[in-house]
Design an enzyme around this catalytic site. Sequence first.
Site, PDB file in Angstrom:
ATOM      1  N   LYS A  58     -13.147   2.338  -1.110  1.00 53.76           N
ATOM      2  CA  LYS A  58     -14.115   2.686   0.021  1.00 53.76           C
ATOM      3  C   LYS A  58     -15.100   3.573  -0.677  1.00 53.76           C
ATOM      4  O   LYS A  58     -16.525   3.396  -0.210  1.00 53.76           O
ATOM      5  CB  LYS A  58     -13.362   3.774   1.004  1.00 53.76           C
ATOM      6  CG  LYS A  58     -12.539   2.903   2.018  1.00 53.76           C
ATOM      7  CD  LYS A  58     -11.871   3.679   2.986  1.00 53.76           C
ATOM      8  CE  LYS A  58     -10.934   2.843   3.960  1.00 53.76           C
ATOM      9  NZ  LYS A  58     -10.304   3.586   5.161  1.00 53.76           N
ATOM     10  N   GLU A 118       0.907  -1.235  -0.034  1.00 53.58           N
ATOM     11  CA  GLU A 118      -0.086  -0.022  -0.097  1.00 53.58           C
ATOM     12  C   GLU A 118       0.788   1.100   0.170  1.00 53.58           C
ATOM     13  O   GLU A 118       0.358   2.344  -0.622  1.00 53.58           O
ATOM     14  CB  GLU A 118      -1.112  -0.145   1.130  1.00 53.58           C
ATOM     15  CG  GLU A 118      -2.059   0.944   1.006  1.00 53.58           C
ATOM     16  CD  GLU A 118      -3.159   0.557   2.269  1.00 53.58           C
ATOM     17  OE1 GLU A 118      -3.496  -0.526   2.647  1.00 53.58           O
ATOM     18  OE2 GLU A 118      -3.643   1.494   2.644  1.00 53.58           O
ATOM     19  N   HIS A 123       7.188 -26.817   0.650  1.00 55.17           N
ATOM     20  CA  HIS A 123       6.490 -27.905  -0.063  1.00 55.17           C
ATOM     21  C   HIS A 123       5.196 -27.298  -1.149  1.00 55.17           C
ATOM     22  O   HIS A 123       4.409 -28.249  -1.634  1.00 55.17           O
ATOM     23  CB  HIS A 123       6.093 -28.962   1.076  1.00 55.17           C
ATOM     24  CG  HIS A 123       6.961 -29.646   1.779  1.00 55.17           C
ATOM     25  ND1 HIS A 123       7.432 -30.745   1.296  1.00 55.17           N
ATOM     26  CD2 HIS A 123       7.646 -29.083   2.764  1.00 55.17           C
ATOM     27  CE1 HIS A 123       8.369 -31.019   2.410  1.00 55.17           C
ATOM     28  NE2 HIS A 123       8.541 -29.966   2.984  1.00 55.17           N
TER      29      HIS A 123
HETATM   30  O1  PA5 Z   1      -3.005   1.961   5.619  1.00 58.46           O
HETATM   31  C1  PA5 Z   1      -4.071   2.561   5.791  1.00 58.46           C
HETATM   32  O2  PA5 Z   1      -4.285   3.656   5.856  1.00 58.46           O
HETATM   33  C2  PA5 Z   1      -5.353   1.707   5.261  1.00 58.46           C
HETATM   34  O3  PA5 Z   1      -5.005   0.340   4.942  1.00 58.46           O
HETATM   35  C3  PA5 Z   1      -6.379   1.716   6.655  1.00 58.46           C
HETATM   36  O4  PA5 Z   1      -5.702   1.260   7.672  1.00 58.46           O
HETATM   37  C4  PA5 Z   1      -7.672   0.970   6.523  1.00 58.46           C
HETATM   38  O5  PA5 Z   1      -8.197   1.249   5.015  1.00 58.46           O
HETATM   39  C5  PA5 Z   1      -8.608   1.204   7.458  1.00 58.46           C
HETATM   40  O6  PA5 Z   1      -8.755   2.547   7.556  1.00 58.46           O
HETATM   41  P1  PA5 Z   1      -9.374   3.172   8.974  1.00 58.46           P
HETATM   42  O7  PA5 Z   1      -8.693   2.985  10.141  1.00 58.46           O
HETATM   43  O8  PA5 Z   1      -9.680   4.469   8.799  1.00 58.46           O
HETATM   44  O9  PA5 Z   1     -10.818   2.488   9.060  1.00 58.46           O
END
Ligand code: PA5
Length: 478
Positions: free
Chosen positions: A447, A304, A333
């Site tokens: 989202k 990410e 394996h």
């Molecule tokens: O790293 C990130 O920002 C995302 O993966 C969030 O952690 C994830 O989308 C969850 O978001 P939130 O904590 O706002 O619910």
Amino acid sequence: MEKKMSKREWQNSMKVRVDYNNMMAEFVGAKEGFTVKEFDAIKGEINSAYDKVQANRGSGMMGWTELPYNQKEVVADILATAKDIKKSCDNFVVLGIGGSALGPIAVFQALCHLRHNELPKSKRKAPKLYVEDNVDPERMQALLDVIDVNKTVFNVITKSGSTSETMSQYLIIYDILKKALGDKAKDHIIATTSSNKGNLIKIAKEEGFKTLYIPDGVGGRFSEMCPVGLLAAAVVGIDIKAMLEGAAYMDKLCKAKDYKKNPGMILAVLQYLAMKKGKNISVMMPYADSLKYMADWYCQLWGESLGKALDLDGNIVNVGQTPVKALGVTDQHSQVQLYREGPFDKVITILAVDNYRTTVEIAKGCDNIPDVNFLCGHTMNELIQAERSATEYALTQAEKLNHTIYLPEVNAFTIGQLLFLFEMKTAFCGELMNINTYDQPGVEGGKNATYALLGRKGYEGQKAEMDAAPAKKDAFII
Ligand code: PA5
């Protein structure tokens, strides 16, 4: 009598080590491997990445660098809260997703008994922990089938305070709690969120929930060492102060200006150069079940943070390395066949543990069958170490880039180091790649599309756009 080690000596004996011999031409061959000359050729880029990371520490979205140092009161609050939960509850349930769940899962697996929830209460000495990071209705029902909500505290974690998955879990659980407990329901929810943004903080204030805050400059995937991860860890008895000390210890190592002495930077440089040579896959392969979910946490952090369409100058670059999780020896394996003989498109990171927390001897037997009997007298510890060395050897023989990160043992101090090491590696690599390490437009796009499909106000335009997309053809569904 043996002299007792000082704290500093013990910490030094627990130093996490990076062995990148098998990334070097000398060991893996000139075709794939690197030379110090190649590192020196990008010294300008390395120094600039280093300077940017140092200059931005603690500001913008780099608030995470200061978490080992600036949470004295937060930690005290968390420890007091955890103590109360331990006294009154049988279960602690985290409701969250992505960065609000993967850290708690990884640290729980690393530092608690591997069958924590199955142990009797007298041995567990802490509530059971469940981290619910999906909205599969069967999973929600399964959780409700095994917990008594009267004896459960739910920690709703969402930085944005609006993630559909987490907020829908919250709605379901709070409704159940109110029906079961009336006015006392609010005592069973702890909200961990931004102090000033999003819906959860508003709800928490209205309902009177206990709240813990995610600092503004700490993004989801960099949040394990703030209340996101620390509360769950403290509830199950993990030494969170030692974890933060481990992070501070690694931070010091990653402040070394000389990239050859800086574990975060050398790992970033190796991956950066490997990406330039077309190694688009980063495999994380721990040889320990305790570290199995560290690989999941790493996959989010790496994927990410670095998977981006644009660079910082607005050019379309579509960069990133696909993170893949594997487990030693299990995946010897299955996937190792591909790693060894498949395309030259991967860098394999092995996580090794010098000393496992227990020793299991392989029992005597099969005296008449030498091909089985050779195992007798050895330990499972020797077997797993031998298999790891064998994989390392086989990969190197096949000229496949690999390196090993050694943990002297898995404890709160080494886990704090490991988490911080990967965060620093990601920060340095993002700078080398000239991308924004801390945004996630791709995740937010998903989202927003969900909000649109479920009719959230303000997303009508997106809904119309999605409705206008070409309809699927039956001919392509068989
Ligand atoms: O790293 C990130 O920002 C995302 O993966 C969030 O952690 C994830 O989308 C969850 O978001 P939130 O904590 O706002 O619910």
